[in-house]
Enzyme design. Structure first.
Site, PDB file in Angstrom:
ATOM      1  CB  ALA A  73      27.793 -36.418  -5.431  1.00  0.00           C
ATOM      2  CB  THR A  74      32.986 -38.322  -4.635  1.00  0.00           C
ATOM      3  OG1 THR A  74      32.260 -38.628  -3.444  1.00  0.00           O
ATOM      4  CG2 THR A  74      34.447 -38.052  -4.291  1.00  0.00           C
ATOM      5  CG  ASN A 154      26.556 -34.197   4.305  1.00  0.00           C
ATOM      6  OD1 ASN A 154      26.882 -33.076   3.905  1.00  0.00           O
ATOM      7  ND2 ASN A 154      27.356 -34.946   5.008  1.00  0.00           N
ATOM      8  CD  GLN A 182      22.286 -35.850   1.826  1.00  0.00           C
ATOM      9  OE1 GLN A 182      21.115 -36.176   2.016  1.00  0.00           O
ATOM     10  NE2 GLN A 182      23.281 -36.690   1.970  1.00  0.00           N
ATOM     11  CB  ALA A 203      21.768 -42.650  -8.995  1.00  0.00           C
ATOM     12  CG  HIS A 204      24.479 -43.621  -3.566  1.00  0.00           C
ATOM     13  ND1 HIS A 204      24.551 -43.663  -2.196  1.00  0.00           N
ATOM     14  CD2 HIS A 204      25.496 -42.839  -3.960  1.00  0.00           C
ATOM     15  CE1 HIS A 204      25.587 -42.938  -1.792  1.00  0.00           C
ATOM     16  NE2 HIS A 204      26.173 -42.420  -2.859  1.00  0.00           N
ATOM     17  CB  THR A 243      32.295 -47.527 -22.028  1.00  0.00           C
ATOM     18  OG1 THR A 243      33.313 -47.645 -23.029  1.00  0.00           O
ATOM     19  CG2 THR A 243      31.036 -48.223 -22.487  1.00  0.00           C
ATOM     20  CB  CYS A 329      34.738 -43.953  13.285  1.00  0.00           C
ATOM     21  SG  CYS A 329      34.459 -44.732  14.854  1.00  0.00           S
TER      22      CYS A 329
HETATM   23  C1  PLP Z   1      26.752 -38.458  -0.420  1.00  0.00           C
HETATM   24  C2  PLP Z   1      27.241 -37.104  -0.732  1.00  0.00           C
HETATM   25  C3  PLP Z   1      28.301 -36.902  -1.624  1.00  0.00           C
HETATM   26  C4  PLP Z   1      29.046 -38.043  -2.255  1.00  0.00           C
HETATM   27  O1  PLP Z   1      28.279 -38.718  -3.202  1.00  0.00           O
HETATM   28  P1  PLP Z   1      28.781 -40.078  -3.888  1.00  0.00           P
HETATM   29  O2  PLP Z   1      27.867 -40.283  -5.026  1.00  0.00           O
HETATM   30  O3  PLP Z   1      28.650 -41.121  -2.827  1.00  0.00           O
HETATM   31  O4  PLP Z   1      30.194 -39.866  -4.308  1.00  0.00           O
HETATM   32  C5  PLP Z   1      28.678 -35.606  -1.897  1.00  0.00           C
HETATM   33  N1  PLP Z   1      28.054 -34.554  -1.342  1.00  0.00           N
HETATM   34  C6  PLP Z   1      27.043 -34.706  -0.474  1.00  0.00           C
HETATM   35  C7  PLP Z   1      26.386 -33.500   0.115  1.00  0.00           C
HETATM   36  C8  PLP Z   1      26.604 -35.972  -0.144  1.00  0.00           C
HETATM   37  O5  PLP Z   1      25.607 -36.124   0.720  1.00  0.00           O
END
Ligand code: PLP
Length: 405
Positions: A73-74, A154, A182, A203-204, A243, A329
């Site tokens: 997502a980043t 989040n 989220q 996905a994670h 790829t 932190c």
């Molecule tokens: C976790 C998160 C991201 C970042 O996602 P990644 O796949 O870890 O880069 C971006 N936006 C929100 C709202 C998130 O919770």
């Protein structure tokens, strides 16, 4: 119960074993490059990728051709904001976003301000974390080229009124990007109904693997164009070369399919567990405050502040439970969460906040244990707190003249 307990599912989720099972054949046996057009290995990989694309599209009510795979997502947030600015720079130099967005959006907006001379409006939120559609409307100028508002936060889980915001964007002919990381897989998401033109997810956070995400890019009404950040072989319709990581994509697809099937029951189960956790803590302890919206909130989110208790001390006291505090932190300093500050939560209560993120694999037994331990540790920490003692004795802490040394 297996310790440590995991209650930090907003940070990442464990992978569902069914996802791993779907991925495994694509590492060794079916290792083809999805871009190899002239042999069976390539066709097999391509078919797996296209199947996953359908699974993603189904979950968000999109067309599979509108899915662009990224690393997470980043990257999707970066590609959406930078890609639109690069492509529509001639049309205008103003974008609108919110103060409680994820760092992936905020830092990208900051970079566009300093490096590309883009003007950014950061909309405030109300005390529950909601962006007001009226504020969005009023921030729009004839130079606005993009609105970027998150679906669900989040930290506090507050769910924004995307449909209303989408309607305004449509009416004014401005592109709408949504960081739905989220929300996707947890609550119903429909890019048509919400009027979303670009949408990031990963996905994670939905029991899939790390390192794979997607950007939804609307193909018609309007056809959205974005400049790529990565040049190369022209993969993903030229928007994201490189790829494709077939096993990760297969896992992402499976994770989406499982979310679609299980969301109706899972969201009810998690909301019940979350409500029980909240009630259990709030009944037993005084001066405990809910952060975020009481109802318009992700079903698995609970964020509360325990007055007179440092969030960090609380976490140290319950090391057998993985939780997150509202203090970020950053290298040397412990800064209170900018999200909580944007809601108007004072510095003390922001430092006292704890985020509970429930997930698919949490059990009722784990919630009972957590309630018991949180009550124990908060009671103990408060007993050790001179401030709490003074407050209990009726001293108005705001008017105390502290001695300076
Ligand atoms: C976790 C998160 C991201 C970042 O996602 P990644 O796949 O870890 O880069 C971006 N936006 C929100 C709202 C998130 O919770």
């Amino acid at each position: 119960m297996k310790f440590p307990l995991y209650l930090d599912n907003h940070a990442t989720t464990p992978m569902d074993p069914r996802v791993l099972e779907a991925m495994l054949p694509y590492f060794v046996e079916k290792f083809g490059n999805a871009a190899s057009r002239n042999h069976a290995f390539g066709w097999e990989a391509e078919e797996a990728v296209e199947n996953a694309r359908k699974q993603l599209a189904r979950l968000i009510h999109a067309d599979p051709k509108e899915i662009v795979f990224t690393s997470g997502a980043t990257e999707s947030d970066n590609l959406a904001l930078k890609g639109v600015v690069e492509m529509y720079r001639e049309k205008g130099d103003h974008i609108i976003t919110g103060l409680t967005e994820h760092r992936a959006v905020l830092d990208t907006a900051k970079a566009l301000e300093t490096k590309r001379g883009i003007k950014v409006t950061y909309l405030p939120v109300d005390k529950t974390g909601l962006v007001s559609p009226d504020d969005v409307r009023q921030a729009i100028t004839d130079k606005t080229i993009l609105i970027s508002i998150m679906l669900a936060n989040n930290e506090i889980g507050t769910i924004n009124p995307m449909k209303e915001i989408g309607k305004i964007a449509k009416e004014k002919g401005i592109l709408l990007h949504c960081d739905a990381t989220q929300g996707v897989g947890k609550i119903p998401v429909d890019v048509q109904e919400m009027g979303i033109d670009l949408m990031s997810f990963t996905a994670h956070k939905i029991y899939g693997p790390k390192g794979i995400g997607a950007l939804y890019v609307r193909k018609k009404a309007p056809r959205v164009r974005i400049a790529p950040m990565i040049d190369g072989g022209g993969h993903e319709r030229g928007m994201r070369s490189g790829t494709l990581p077939v096993p990760l994509i297969v896992g992402f697809g499976k994770a989406c399919e499982l979310c679609e099937q299980e969301m109706p029951t899972e969201s009810v189960r998690l909301a019940k567990m979350r409500d029980r956790l909240q009630a259990g803590i709030m009944k037993a302890l005084e001066e405990v405050y809910l952060n975020g919206h009481p109802t318009q909130r992700l079903p698995h989110n609970l964020n509360i502040s325990f007055a007179y208790v440092e969030g960090e001390s609380l976490l140290m006291g319950v090391k057998e439970i993985a939780l997150s505090s509202g203090s970020a932190c950053t290298s040397a300093t412990l800064e209170p969460s900018y999200v909580l500050r944007a809601l108007g939560v004072g510095s003390d209560l922001a430092h006292s906040s704890i985020r509970f993120g429930l997930g698919r694999f949490n059990t009722d037994e784990e919630i009972d244990y957590t309630i018991k331990r949180i009550i124990e540790i908060v009671t103990k920490l408060r007993e050790m707190s001179p401030l709490y003692e003074m407050a209990k004795e009726g001293v108005d802490l705001k008017n105390v003249q502290w001695a300076t040394h």
